[in-house]
Write an enzyme that holds these catalytic residues in place. Structure first.
Site, PDB file in Angstrom:
ATOM      1  N   GLY A   1     -11.964 -14.428  15.120  1.00 16.72           N
ATOM      2  CA  GLY A   1     -12.610 -15.196  14.061  1.00 16.72           C
ATOM      3  C   GLY A   1     -13.294 -14.292  13.050  1.00 16.72           C
ATOM      4  O   GLY A   1     -13.170 -13.070  13.113  1.00 16.72           O
TER       5      GLY A   1
ATOM      6  N   ASP B   1     -19.768  -8.005  27.315  1.00 18.37           N
ATOM      7  CA  ASP B   1     -19.211  -7.222  26.199  1.00 18.37           C
ATOM      8  C   ASP B   1     -20.327  -6.666  25.313  1.00 18.37           C
ATOM      9  O   ASP B   1     -20.363  -6.940  24.112  1.00 18.37           O
ATOM     10  CB  ASP B   1     -18.273  -8.109  25.379  1.00 18.37           C
ATOM     11  CG  ASP B   1     -17.420  -7.303  24.395  1.00 18.37           C
ATOM     12  OD1 ASP B   1     -17.232  -6.093  24.625  1.00 18.37           O
ATOM     13  OD2 ASP B   1     -16.948  -7.882  23.405  1.00 18.37           O
TER      14      ASP B   1
END
Length: 560
Positions: free
Chosen positions: A138, A289
């Protein structure tokens, strides 16, 4: 269609009759893979595979990037799997970038309007004409609500779910055919790895799930003001649009900017390491992450986390076994450490651990035996990768994410301070938890550390206290109070007896050890600090609590 979650059977039913669509995508994937494997075989035939290893690893990274979002994410996932990927490929995959050119802004704005059901000008007072960031899944715009708050608006790439689901369907078919030719060390069915990956990827592209993750993460850290989590605006969010508080800070990738902003690197490192340990050992819910682009240093000294798409959960049993493994590692108890590996899923329950115990001892004695300044998680990961190829270890999916999280966090720390060693910060945290946790499980682990072969280890108690004291926030008085309370309890009868024996073992009075211990703690137990602690304790009592005491004591308790 579109699919709401990963389901291999549903994908198979849907794409079975879409032959042309499946054929062309399969052709593109297969032709790319074929060129890669032909190159590998050619190197082998010509006898120059060693000389061209790095070139082939680079080729693999570029090929995955060219194949798009699914394969970029596959490469990133494989970069944490030393049980599946040989080391030269592994090193290159860690460099895999998560950036692609942005898709057109009019298309992004149309998605926002369609998802939120309102014209863009009715939702945002301002919004940037171009994305401020673009990645494989995105892109992000900067905006302002009519209430005045600055926000980040995250918009998912169009047609992402069909693309990813088709890729996963094809990939699951391909792994069965190509498994013998892949440069992987496979201890189990690769299709299960694909399923694990697919499930996580579909969680990551569900922005409603990401919003829930962010809110839960913020709840966990509400008592820790050094960690900032952006607020989520649910009213302006959906499965493919996420509106959240704009974070005004410096990415931890921008080292020079950090210096220019006069941000203390060492403090950022400390916050990052301690927050990671809390996620793993306290909350059991961790950011999988934490790369530098997802971490911001704020002007007020806090660290902000963003991007909560990739998260994972540890159950209570796993958290407790992790702490047990740390205790057994400190005690050099490699037999119990091997049993911990079985509990954690690194070894199967039916495995004979007899030949594995000396291998663990060899690896971890070398690693733990080095000075603190030479110790790092990357060293452990590399040494463990060697064990994976020699013994029947496997890497559970959760621990692939944990390793990714820890190694990435350490990489951020080393970027900020090349002399940093993660143990210098993590040891005090772990020592504090062992010394101060009140639960029976932590008391048991503390006793395991303090006793070896039935003998009290004075030096270990000294080390634990000394390490914990390196953190200025550590307060020994509450810890000492809890320890004394436990010692005087019925449950502490065994410890009282062992301490008496320790004081007189080997037919001598161990006054020297007691004096060393007192020298270590006497400043923390000074009369001034003890008096302050007593006054604080009295103040904590309510007037109702002290009303039943004798008049003079009640008066003292309420007047201080």
């Amino acid at each position: 269609m579109p699919f709401q979650r990963y389901d291999a059977r549903e994908f198979a039913r849907y794409y079975r009759f879409r032959v042309i669509q499946t054929f062309w995508r399969s052709f593109r994937i297969l032709s790319s893979l074929l060129r890669f494997f032909i190159g590998l075989q050619t190197d082998e035939i010509l006898g120059n595979s060693e000389a061209r290893r790095i070139r082939r690893a680079i080729h693999l990274r570029k090929m995955l990037t060219h194949l798009g979002p699914t394969f970029i994410k596959i490469g990133q996932a494989l970069s944490t799997r030393p049980d599946l990927v040989r080391k030269d490929f592994l090193d290159e995959l860690t460099l895999l970038q998560d950036q692609l050119p942005p898709f057109p802004t009019p298309q992004a704005f149309a998605i926002i309007e369609q998802q939120l059901g309102e014209p863009l000008e009715d939702i945002f007072k301002e919004i940037s004409p171009k994305p401020v960031a673009a990645a494989s899944l995105g892109q992000v715009y900067r905006g302002r609500l009519y209430t005045g708050e600055e926000v980040a608006v995250k918009v998912q790439r169009p047609h992402l779910v069909p693309k990813i689901s088709l890729d996963l369907y094809i990939l699951r078919k391909l792994v069965v055919w190509l498994e013998p030719f892949l440069p992987l060390n496979l201890g189990h069915d690769l299709s299960l790895i694909v399923d694990e990956f697919g499930g996580k990827l579909f969680e990551e592209i569900d922005y409603e799930n990401e919003a829930s993750n962010a809110e839960r993460f913020a709840q966990n850290f509400q008592q820790y003001p050094s960690v900032k989590v952006p607020r989520i605006y649910r009213r302006y969010s959906s499965r493919t649009v996420l509106t959240l508080e704009w974070i005004e800070g410096v990415k931890l990738t921008a080292t020079q900017c950090l210096l220019d902003a006069n941000i203390k690197n060492d403090e950022m490192v400390r916050i990052g390491v301690i927050s990671s340990l809390r996620q793993l050992l306290e909350f059991g819910f961790f950011h999988a992450d934490p790369h530098p682009g997802n971490l911001f240093a704020l002007p007020d000294g806090r660290m902000a986390y963003i991007d909560f798409g990739m998260m994972d959960q540890l159950d209570m049993g796993t958290k407790e076994t992790l702490v047990d493994a740390l205790v057994h590692l400190v005690n050099n108890d490699y037999s119990r450490l091997a049993q911990d590996f079985i509990k954690l899923g690194f070894l199967t329950p039916d495995i004979d651990i007899t030949p594995i115990i000396p291998a663990l001892e060899t690896v971890f004695t070398d690693v733990i035996g080095v000075s603190v300044r030479e110790f790092n998680f990357k060293t452990i990961t590399d040494r463990f990768a060697e064990l994976v190829y020699e013994y029947p270890f496997r890497l559970p999916a959760k621990f692939a994410l944990i390793i990714r999280s820890l190694v990435t966090q350490e990489g951020v720390a080393l970027c900020l301070n090349p002399d940093f060693r993660i143990v210098e910060v993590s040891y005090p945290y772990i020592a504090q938890r062992l010394l101060s946790e009140e639960t029976p499980e932590f008391r048991r682990r503390l006793l395991e550390v303090l006793f070896k072969d039935g003998k009290f280890q004075w030096h270990r108690l000294e080390n634990l206290i000394a390490i914990a004291q390196t953190d200025q926030s550590f307060d020994l008085i509450p810890t000492a109070g809890m320890g004394l309370q436990y010692l005087m309890s019925e449950e502490g009868k065994f410890l009282r007896r062992q301490l008496i024996l320790a004081l007189v073992e080997d037919d001598r009075l161990h006054t020297e050890e007691v004096q060393r211990l007192w020298s270590l703690i006497k400043e923390d137990l000074s009369p001034e600090k003890l008096w302050s602690a007593a006054v604080g304790a009295l103040k904590s009592f309510s007037a109702e609590t002290v009303s039943g005491w004798p008049p003079m004591i009640a008066l003292m308790g309420s007047s201080n």
